[in-house]
Scaffold this active site. Structure first.
Site: not given
Length: 423
Positions: A112-115, A118
Site C-alpha cells: 500500500s502507499p503506507k510503505d 512507514a
C-alpha cells in the site's frame, strides 16, 4: 628385331640411374629454396599479427557487456516506490478522458502507499537519533491496518519490533496479517480522538510507558502518522515526482481520499508547483467531515449530529480514509485542494464490483471511493483530459467486511457506470 626390346629395357634402366643421380645433386638446393620461402611466409604472418588492428575491428562481446549491468535492490525496503501508472480502460472509455490509476498496491513491503510513509518515518527517526536498529527499540502506532502492516514488515527488515493499536471493528484479516508479520496487536474499542483510550492515543501512551520504564534499556517510539511530517514528505519526495514523470508532465487533475492526509498533501504540493493550473479533488466517504471543510470551511457532517451515528468513528463501511478532525498532514496541503466529492457506501461497493467485472482490478474500499471521484472529476472536466488517482490496496484485505457486503461477482455485469453514479 629380337634385340630391340632388350635395348629398350637397358636404355630405360640407364636413364633412370642418371635421373636419380641428377635429382640427388639438385634436391639440396630445392629444399633450401623451399625452406627459405616458408620462413619468409612465417615472418610475414608474425609481422601481420604484431601490427595494429584497424579501428573498426572490435573483439568485444557487446551482448555479454550488456548483461554485466545489474539492477538489484537491497532488502524489501528497496522494493518500495516506482509503482506502475496504468489506464483504467472502462472508466476512461465511459468518460472520454484518460483515467489513470497509480498501482500503490504493488509496493513491495506492505502492499500500500503506507510503505512509503512507514519507511520515511523510520529513516527520519534514525537520522534524528530516535531509533537504533537491533537495540530492542519498539515502534508504536495507532492505525486501522495499512500503516501497521507496512510498519510491521519494514520494522522486521530494519531491526525493530512493532506494536500496533487498532480499533476492534476493522476487518479481521488485517489484524491476522499483522500477527503473521510478528507485530504485537492491541485491539481497542472505537472511540473519538478526545478519548484517552482511542487507538492513536493508546499507541502514544504505550510508547511513553516503554521509554519511561527503567527496566527496559530500549526505547519506545511513537510513529504518529497523523501528525508526523515524514508522512507528507514521503509523497512529496517520491509519489508526486513519479506521477509527474510517468505522465510526461501532462495531467489535468489528481484525485485522492484522505485519512492522515499525507498522500493528497504531499502529491499536491509537488504537482501544483510544476502544474499550477491542474486541479486537486478530495474523495471523501460518507460521515467524514473533510468534504464540508473543503467545500464550506466547516468540519461538520449531518451524520455527526448527536444520536444519529451508528459508530464511534466515521460512519461508513470504507476503511482507511475519512476523518473528523484536521491533521497536520492534511492541513499542510489543504489550501491546494480545489474541490471535494462525496462518495456513498453503495457507490463504493458497486464501483469495486465494476472494476473486477470490467477491468479485472480487485481493490479495496478506499480505491473504489477514489475511482468514483475520478469519474466525477473527468465528467466535470470534459473529454480529452487526464485524471490520476490512487489504487491503495488489494481487496484481499477487505474480504470479511467490505467485500462480504459487496458480494461475489457474477458472469454478467449487473450495473452500468451511469447507474452507479446515481446511487
Amino acid at each position: 628385331m629380337d634385340r630391340h626390346p632388350t635395348l629398350w629395357i637397358t636404355g630405360s634402366f640407364v636413364a633412370g640411374i642418371l635421373l636419380t643421380l641428377g635429382f640427388k645433386d639438385f634436391y639440396p638446393d630445392l629444399e633450401r629454396r623451399f625452406r627459405n620461402r616458408g620462413w619468409w611466409r612465417n615472418e610475414e604472418l608474425a609481422e601481420s599479427a604484431e601490427s595494429p588492428q584497424p579501428d573498426n575491428v572490435s573483439l568485444v562481446d557487446s551482448e555479454a557487456e550488456q548483461f554485466e549491468k545489474t539492477d538489484i535492490t537491497v532488502g524489501i525496503e528497496g522494493c518500495i516506490g516506482n509503482t506502475p501508472l496504468f489506464k483504467i480502460k472502462s472508466l476512461s472509455d465511459h468518460t472520454g478522458c484518460e483515467i489513470l490509476g497509480k498501482a500503490e498496491f504493488l509496493n513491495g513491503a506492505g502492499g500500500s502507499p503506507k510503505d512509503r510513509v512507514a519507511l520515511s518515518i523510520i529513516e527520519r527517526a534514525e537520522e534524528a537519533g530516535l531509533l537504533k536498529p537491533h537495540s530492542g527499540d519498539v515502534i508504536y502506532e495507532g492505525t486501522v491496518g495499512s500503516t501497521g502492516i507496512s510498519l510491521a514488515a519494514i520494522c522486521r527488515a530494519k531491526g525493530y519490533l512493532a506494536h500496533i493499536c487498532m480499533p476492534d471493528d476493522q476487518s479481521t484479516e488485517k489484524s491476522e496479517l499483522l500477527l503473521k508479520l510478528g507485530a504485537e496487536v492491541e485491539r481497542v474499542r472505537p472511540a473519538p480522538i478526545v478519548d484517552q483510550y482511542q487507538f492513536v492515543n493508546k499507541a502514544r501512551s504505550r510508547a511513553k510507558e516503554h521509554t519511561e520504564d527503567a527496566s527496559r534499556p530500549s526505547r519506545g517510539f511513537f510513529a504518529d502518522q497523523f501528525e508526523n511530517e515524514a508522512n507528507w514528505k514521503a509523497h512529496f519526495d517520491s509519489t508526486g515526482p513519479e506521477i509527474f514523470s510517468q505522465c510526461g508532465g501532462q495531467l489535468d487533475a489528481f484525485v485522492a481520499g484522505a485519512g492522515t492526509g499525507g498522500t493528497i498533501s504531499g502529491v499536491s504540493m509537488y504537482l501544483k508547483r510544476r502544474l499550477p493550473n491542474m486541479k486537486i479533488f478530495l474523495a471523501d466517504p460518507t460521515g467524514s467531515g473533510l468534504y464540508n471543510k473543503v467545500k464550506y470551511g466547516v468540519m461538520y457532517d449531518s451524520k455527526e449530529k448527536e444520536g444519529t451515528r451508528r459508530r464511534q468513528q466515521v460512519d461508513t463501511i470504507v476503511e482507511g480514509i475519512g476523518v473528523n478532525r484536521l491533521t497536520r498532514n492534511f492541513e499542510v496541503g489543504m489550501k491546494l485542494i480545489d474541490n471535494a466529492i462525496r462518495v456513498t457506501d453503495p457507490q463504493a461497493l458497486a464501483m469495486a464490483r465494476l472494476l473486477v467485472e470490467k477491468d479485472g482490478i480487485f481493490c479495496g474500499s478506499s480505491s473504489a471511493v477514489n475511482c468514483i471521484a475520478a469519474v466525477r472529476t473527468a465528467l466535470e472536466l470534459g473529454p480529452g483530459h487526464r485524471v490520476v488517482t490512487i489504487l491503495c490496496d488489494s481487496g484481499t484485505r477487505h474480504l470479511s467486511k467490505f467485500w462480504a457486503t459487496a458480494g461475489s461477482i457474477g458472469s454478467k455485469s449487473d450495473m452500468s457506470l451511469s447507474d452507479i453514479l446515481d446511487l
